[in-house]
Scaffold this motif. Sequence first.
Motif, PDB file in Angstrom:
ATOM      1  N   SER A 223      56.781  41.463  30.353  1.00  0.00           N
ATOM      2  CA  SER A 223      55.890  41.318  31.207  1.00  0.00           C
ATOM      3  C   SER A 223      55.374  39.926  31.594  1.00  0.00           C
ATOM      4  O   SER A 223      55.208  39.392  30.318  1.00  0.00           O
ATOM      5  N   PRO A 224      55.195  39.487  32.617  1.00  0.00           N
ATOM      6  CA  PRO A 224      54.779  37.981  32.721  1.00  0.00           C
ATOM      7  C   PRO A 224      53.345  38.033  32.515  1.00  0.00           C
ATOM      8  O   PRO A 224      52.600  37.632  33.325  1.00  0.00           O
ATOM      9  N   SER A 225      52.746  38.264  31.409  1.00  0.00           N
ATOM     10  CA  SER A 225      51.439  38.205  31.018  1.00  0.00           C
ATOM     11  C   SER A 225      50.737  36.871  30.696  1.00  0.00           C
ATOM     12  O   SER A 225      49.549  36.681  30.723  1.00  0.00           O
TER      13      SER A 225
ATOM     14  N   ASP B  46      56.545  42.845  36.710  1.00  0.00           N
ATOM     15  CA  ASP B  46      55.383  42.130  37.047  1.00  0.00           C
ATOM     16  C   ASP B  46      54.532  42.965  37.832  1.00  0.00           C
ATOM     17  O   ASP B  46      53.927  42.649  38.559  1.00  0.00           O
ATOM     18  N   MET B  47      54.947  44.382  37.746  1.00  0.00           N
ATOM     19  CA  MET B  47      53.916  45.389  38.211  1.00  0.00           C
ATOM     20  C   MET B  47      52.972  45.977  37.341  1.00  0.00           C
ATOM     21  O   MET B  47      52.189  46.589  37.588  1.00  0.00           O
ATOM     22  N   ASP B  48      53.018  45.229  36.155  1.00  0.00           N
ATOM     23  CA  ASP B  48      52.273  45.677  34.908  1.00  0.00           C
ATOM     24  C   ASP B  48      50.854  45.190  35.269  1.00  0.00           C
ATOM     25  O   ASP B  48      50.655  43.918  35.677  1.00  0.00           O
ATOM     26  N   PRO B  49      49.749  45.712  34.812  1.00  0.00           N
ATOM     27  CA  PRO B  49      48.444  45.096  35.135  1.00  0.00           C
ATOM     28  C   PRO B  49      48.090  44.306  34.260  1.00  0.00           C
ATOM     29  O   PRO B  49      48.353  44.164  32.876  1.00  0.00           O
ATOM     30  N   LEU B  50      47.045  43.230  34.879  1.00  0.00           N
ATOM     31  CA  LEU B  50      46.560  42.243  33.845  1.00  0.00           C
ATOM     32  C   LEU B  50      45.367  43.037  33.194  1.00  0.00           C
ATOM     33  O   LEU B  50      44.473  43.288  33.614  1.00  0.00           O
TER      34      LEU B  50
ATOM     35  N   GLU C 241      38.142  29.122  36.437  1.00  0.00           N
ATOM     36  CA  GLU C 241      39.620  29.552  36.649  1.00  0.00           C
ATOM     37  C   GLU C 241      39.338  30.955  35.951  1.00  0.00           C
ATOM     38  O   GLU C 241      40.061  32.110  36.429  1.00  0.00           O
ATOM     39  N   LEU C 242      38.838  30.998  34.973  1.00  0.00           N
ATOM     40  CA  LEU C 242      38.644  32.329  34.227  1.00  0.00           C
ATOM     41  C   LEU C 242      37.669  33.246  35.063  1.00  0.00           C
ATOM     42  O   LEU C 242      37.920  34.412  34.990  1.00  0.00           O
ATOM     43  N   ALA C 243      36.462  32.806  35.670  1.00  0.00           N
ATOM     44  CA  ALA C 243      35.932  33.468  36.750  1.00  0.00           C
ATOM     45  C   ALA C 243      36.854  34.266  37.785  1.00  0.00           C
ATOM     46  O   ALA C 243      36.781  35.281  38.237  1.00  0.00           O
ATOM     47  N   MET C 244      37.746  33.453  38.400  1.00  0.00           N
ATOM     48  CA  MET C 244      38.797  33.826  39.259  1.00  0.00           C
ATOM     49  C   MET C 244      39.529  35.096  38.848  1.00  0.00           C
ATOM     50  O   MET C 244      39.871  36.012  39.372  1.00  0.00           O
ATOM     51  N   LEU C 245      40.025  34.750  37.463  1.00  0.00           N
ATOM     52  CA  LEU C 245      40.942  35.534  36.873  1.00  0.00           C
ATOM     53  C   LEU C 245      40.204  36.998  36.674  1.00  0.00           C
ATOM     54  O   LEU C 245      40.841  38.112  36.581  1.00  0.00           O
ATOM     55  N   GLU C 246      39.126  36.872  36.130  1.00  0.00           N
ATOM     56  CA  GLU C 246      38.205  37.970  35.658  1.00  0.00           C
ATOM     57  C   GLU C 246      38.298  38.891  37.102  1.00  0.00           C
ATOM     58  O   GLU C 246      38.182  40.323  36.891  1.00  0.00           O
ATOM     59  N   LYS C 247      38.335  38.574  38.331  1.00  0.00           N
ATOM     60  CA  LYS C 247      38.196  39.402  39.452  1.00  0.00           C
ATOM     61  C   LYS C 247      39.587  40.374  39.498  1.00  0.00           C
ATOM     62  O   LYS C 247      39.458  41.416  40.329  1.00  0.00           O
ATOM     63  N   HIS C 248      40.415  39.818  39.087  1.00  0.00           N
ATOM     64  CA  HIS C 248      41.916  40.326  39.217  1.00  0.00           C
ATOM     65  C   HIS C 248      42.340  41.141  37.981  1.00  0.00           C
ATOM     66  O   HIS C 248      43.412  41.698  37.980  1.00  0.00           O
ATOM     67  N   LEU C 249      41.381  41.503  37.100  1.00  0.00           N
ATOM     68  CA  LEU C 249      41.734  42.423  35.755  1.00  0.00           C
ATOM     69  C   LEU C 249      42.198  43.503  36.556  1.00  0.00           C
ATOM     70  O   LEU C 249      41.495  44.338  37.411  1.00  0.00           O
TER      71      LEU C 249
END
Length: 335
Positions: free
Chosen positions: A50-52, A88-92, A113-121
């Motif tokens: 998984s590309p985590s 790559d279909m696994d969830p963040l 960057e962390l704030a942007m990623l937080e939106k995509h959990l």
Amino acid sequence: MRAFFKTCLSQVSESRGKGFIFWADIVAESAIEHAKRNGMSVATVKSGGSPSGGKHIGNMNDQIRAFFIYDALTRRGFRARLIYTNDDMDPLRTIPPSAPDEDGERHVFTEQELAMLEKHLGWPYSRIPDVFGCHRSWGEHFNSVIQDGLSRIGIFMENYDNSESYANGRFLEVTRLTLSRMKLVRDVLSRYQRSAEKNWIPFHAVCSNCGKITTTALNVDLSNDTVEYECKGRVLAGKYVIKGCSHRGFSTLREGKLPWRLEWVAQWKVFQVNAEPFGKDHYEGSWKSGQALAKEVYEIEPPASLVYEFFLVNGEKMSSRKGNAYILHDLLKVL
């Protein structure tokens, strides 16, 4: 580094001449027998991940050990394939404090960057924007880092992105098969899990409203290849809470994924896998249920296996999600 690998292989040959049997040769023999029993003229050795984030050297046991099995097959003159499935279909699930850029250099995420990623959990890795801006997605970025590290030590694998395999229909038949045998799937898994929901449907659609893949399937219509779902959210890996948006909608079988425990076995069937190495954590859980699922649900023979140990850092298991991980690029600097 490639010269180092060639030296390893020459030492293997020398040891074989002294009567020792290299572990990869043992697995290769089992893979050949597996292929012949199942009418296959090519032996497929699979690894995946998984590309985590940056895949650390413990994760890379999968790819490096698969390579040695593949090499043992080719040295025997048996036709072989070395493939990699990029999950790559696994969830963040969670956001690591740092991750490697496209050159394998460690990058500490900024607050922005962390704030942007937080939106995509909860989003599939294949649909999360690449925070570094050099690839189309988070999944593509980190898979590129994985493949670059492998190429630096002379390992090249056929790459298959799960996102493409679902979208282009490669997994369509096996997904239909899974959903047509849901009761059997639940019966098999109930032997290996403490709790199994009575009406559980093994499919996670991508929510058309919020983009998360933590939905719950409500109904299946195999005549139209659709699933009705509700975005309820899920607890991932027993500890990561992802909230849903409560949206109800419909998804095709190409716009979601099977749960990983089933997806792993489905990959064996789709790619006609004859051998695969994996970590001891899978041996205690998903490997045991996977063998039963393979035989009873998918009607295939499980591949030859190889179980490996963890690599530790200061007594703790390495984790890309925690950030205490060393990737191949780091190892090459030391060597």
